[in-house]
Motif scaffolding. Structure first.
Motif, PDB file in Angstrom:
ATOM      1  N   THR A  44       0.832  -1.195   0.000  1.00 56.51           N
ATOM      2  CA  THR A  44       0.000   0.000   0.000  1.00 56.51           C
ATOM      3  C   THR A  44       0.871   1.250   0.000  1.00 56.51           C
ATOM      4  O   THR A  44       2.052   1.217   0.326  1.00 56.51           O
ATOM      5  N   HIS A  62      -4.564  -8.405  -8.670  1.00 56.05           N
ATOM      6  CA  HIS A  62      -5.339  -9.065  -7.625  1.00 56.05           C
ATOM      7  C   HIS A  62      -5.257  -8.257  -6.327  1.00 56.05           C
ATOM      8  O   HIS A  62      -4.223  -7.658  -6.022  1.00 56.05           O
ATOM      9  N   SER A  63      -6.321  -8.276  -5.551  1.00 54.74           N
ATOM     10  CA  SER A  63      -6.437  -7.384  -4.404  1.00 54.74           C
ATOM     11  C   SER A  63      -5.385  -7.642  -3.332  1.00 54.74           C
ATOM     12  O   SER A  63      -4.999  -6.718  -2.604  1.00 54.74           O
ATOM     13  N   ASP A  64      -4.893  -8.889  -3.214  1.00 60.45           N
ATOM     14  CA  ASP A  64      -3.901  -9.173  -2.177  1.00 60.45           C
ATOM     15  C   ASP A  64      -2.504  -8.697  -2.567  1.00 60.45           C
ATOM     16  O   ASP A  64      -1.542  -8.943  -1.836  1.00 60.45           O
ATOM     17  N   HIS A  66      -2.400  -5.306  -3.612  1.00 62.09           N
ATOM     18  CA  HIS A  66      -2.582  -3.938  -3.116  1.00 62.09           C
ATOM     19  C   HIS A  66      -2.390  -2.838  -4.151  1.00 62.09           C
ATOM     20  O   HIS A  66      -2.061  -1.710  -3.816  1.00 62.09           O
ATOM     21  N   LYS A  68      -4.826  -1.398  -5.594  1.00 65.12           N
ATOM     22  CA  LYS A  68      -5.898  -0.430  -5.372  1.00 65.12           C
ATOM     23  C   LYS A  68      -5.377   0.808  -4.666  1.00 65.12           C
ATOM     24  O   LYS A  68      -5.816   1.934  -4.954  1.00 65.12           O
ATOM     25  N   LEU A  86      -6.725  -2.638 -13.067  1.00 65.99           N
ATOM     26  CA  LEU A  86      -6.924  -1.893 -11.826  1.00 65.99           C
ATOM     27  C   LEU A  86      -8.007  -0.832 -11.997  1.00 65.99           C
ATOM     28  O   LEU A  86      -8.866  -0.654 -11.119  1.00 65.99           O
ATOM     29  N   ARG A  89     -11.428  -2.615 -12.192  1.00 67.46           N
ATOM     30  CA  ARG A  89     -11.825  -3.257 -10.940  1.00 67.46           C
ATOM     31  C   ARG A  89     -12.172  -2.245  -9.852  1.00 67.46           C
ATOM     32  O   ARG A  89     -13.062  -2.492  -9.027  1.00 67.46           O
ATOM     33  N   HIS A  90     -11.451  -1.117  -9.824  1.00 68.81           N
ATOM     34  CA  HIS A  90     -11.575  -0.205  -8.689  1.00 68.81           C
ATOM     35  C   HIS A  90     -12.173   1.144  -9.054  1.00 68.81           C
ATOM     36  O   HIS A  90     -12.340   1.992  -8.163  1.00 68.81           O
TER      37      HIS A  90
END
Length: 337
Positions: A44, A62-64, A66, A68, A86, A89-90
């Motif tokens: 992050t 993929h979200s894991d 980070h 986003k 990205l 998805r976000h």
């Protein structure tokens, strides 16, 4: 550790203002010109009031991993396809730099080489050298390691890296997928919108299916945008008669009962039959990858839980220097990064 010092690399974890660990890790080293450089890997963003890394390396969307958070920094670095994923998805605008996988780019005097690892569309492994000539390779999650180069310091994953766990051994059931496709005129596949849905479409087209594939909204947007050769796609309900549908696994219940339903996963906790198709190397594949790359030192940085430790322990048992993420003793807070 002395081995990392000898390689001219400091691998560290960061703590946030709440005192908990930020995800994954960062790497400090000196560039060929002798400048101190920091790359943060699949993590992050650091708050703007604190010193920023020279790059946030995003291996995939993929979200894991980070993206986003990191995608909002102008220091973000990822492939063009990952940036698009990205954004879809976000619903946020990607703010950083992009490249096509296979290209090289310069980041603060460091030449980053990029490699396919075939985990998702656009997923990327990064490699660079420091002032000592140490070759540092960050794999991200890997499905196929055949294009990854040899290196001195390997930073890699262990999603299925526990050699003592029977569930970490598998082979993709290509025959089972083909049989399901051939035996059912109306069929639905449960596949995650990013990654598995695109792989499902690729496999269907590879089997010669040229008809329309119906998909739910986000799967459709991602597949149309990311996948070359996706063929004709449509929203759910647009086709008449026999059809093939791809939706997230939890949406299979919403589809008509006339469809034969399968889940594209190795898990067995869904109510529908599963077809083992993975986006990862299994334990055997991960060990083979490390042997082929032949690093002087390996850091296992992903995922959470016990598997990085189990994989690092196994690597040490077969003669490789290895350290899991929870064994990293260099811990810095935002103020000292």
């Amino acid at each position: 550790m002395k081995e990392l010092v000898d390689l001219g690399v400091m691998v560290f974890r960061e703590k946030n203002s709440r005192g908990s660990f930020k995800p994954h890790l960062s790497v400090k080293f000196r560039s060929v010109e002798g400048e101190l450089v920091t790359f943060s890997i699949d993590t992050t963003r650091t708050p703007a009031k604190y010193q920023q890394p020279d790059a946030y390396l995003i291996t995939h969307a993929h979200s894991d991993h980070h993206g986003k958070s990191a995608m909002l920094s102008e220091n973000a670095v990822c492939s063009d396809k990952t940036a698009l994923a990205l954004e879809i998805r976000h619903q946020r605008k990607y703010a950083g730099r992009t490249f096509r996988v296979g290209e090289s780019l310069e980041v603060n005097g460091v030449t980053l080489r990029t490699f396919h690892n075939f985990h998702t569309v656009g997923s990327t492994s990064f490699m660079w050298e420091n002032e000592l000539g140490t070759r540092i390779l960050v794999t991200g999650d890997v499905k196929d390691a055949s294009m990854l180069p040899k290196c001195d310091l390997l930073i890699t994953e262990a999603n299925y890296g526990d050699p003592g766990d029977a569930t970490c051994y598998f082979d993709d059931d290509i025959t089972g997928f083909e049989n399901a496709f051939r035996d059912n005129a109306c069929i639905a596949f449960g596949a995650y919108a990013f990654g598995k849905a695109q792989r499902t479409v690729e496999m269907l087209r590879g089997l010669g299916y040229a008809g329309i594939i119906e998909m739910e909204e986000q799967s459709l947007s991602l597949t149309r945008t990311l996948l070359e050769g996706a063929g004709e796609l449509a929203c759910i309900g647009e086709c008449c008669g026999d059809r093939i549908t791809v939706v997230p696994p939890w949406d299979l219940d919403k589809l008509p009962s006339v469809l034969s339903k399968y889940v594209m996963t190795g898990r067995n906790d869904y109510r529908y039959p599963s077809i083992q198709i993975s986006d990862h190397l299994d334990a055997r594949g991960l060990v083979s990858m490390v042997k082929d790359i032949d690093p002087e030192f390996t850091v296992v940085y992903h995922p959470g839980g016990h598997r990085p430790g189990r994989f690092a322990k196994h690597l040490k048992g077969i003669g490789f220097n290895a350290l899991p993420i929870d064994g990293i003793s260099n811990v810095l807070s935002n103020e000292f990064v």
